[in-house]
Scaffold this active site. Sequence first.
Site, PDB file in Angstrom:
ATOM      1  N   GLY A   2       0.825  -1.194   0.000  1.00  0.00           N
ATOM      2  CA  GLY A   2       0.000   0.000   0.000  1.00  0.00           C
ATOM      3  C   GLY A   2       0.853   1.234   0.000  1.00  0.00           C
ATOM      4  N   ASN A   3       0.278   2.330   0.391  1.00  0.00           N
ATOM      5  CA  ASN A   3       1.002   3.582   0.514  1.00  0.00           C
ATOM      6  C   ASN A   3       0.495   4.283   1.761  1.00  0.00           C
ATOM      7  OD1 ASN A   3      -1.405   5.056  -0.135  1.00  0.00           O
ATOM      8  ND2 ASN A   3      -1.079   4.409  -2.242  1.00  0.00           N
TER       9      ASN A   3
END
Length: 191
Positions: A2-3
Amino acid sequence: LGNRSTGKMGFAIAEEARRRGASVTLVTGPTYLAEPAGVRVNRVETAQEMRDAVLGSADGADAIVMSAAVADFRPEQPVPGKLKKEDGVPEIRLEPTPDILRELGSGKGDRVLVGFAAETDALETSGRKKLEGKNLDLVVVNRVGAPGTGFGSDTDEAMILARDGQDEPLRTWTKRELAAAVLDRVAKLLA
């Protein structure tokens, strides 16, 4: 995978659109942010769920603003349990996530479509490629990685690139200012 996206930009756009009188559906991943008043909220956890929710909400929309920073890749074979250290370092094969913005662009019709691009270099080149390749009316190109801007902050260092050539140069914006500028552009395109 993810981020560090918090959803602040999407929430700012949803709040500004609602303030202007729009009927708003906000599709959001996991976030600590409170639901904006007067906005329909659809919470999702995976890129596939986001795709399904966005496409399910797209019919009848005059404009779609995709500020989400969905991860580009996911594990090919998710592990249902915990990975144990004593089992050694696992090999993780990746596969691409759905390209929601490209899918929306291919069936765009008359609606206004706005995308966002999180970039670390070649901002304008990357943004123009996304603008054309995904059939967008506008793309907001955010420089990420600089201290105090981007993911999790209240400001963005961004430029707005427009299909009609009426670009906004790179500068620092609060997320609220950027939301207002984007929606000013959307309103003009809808007029």
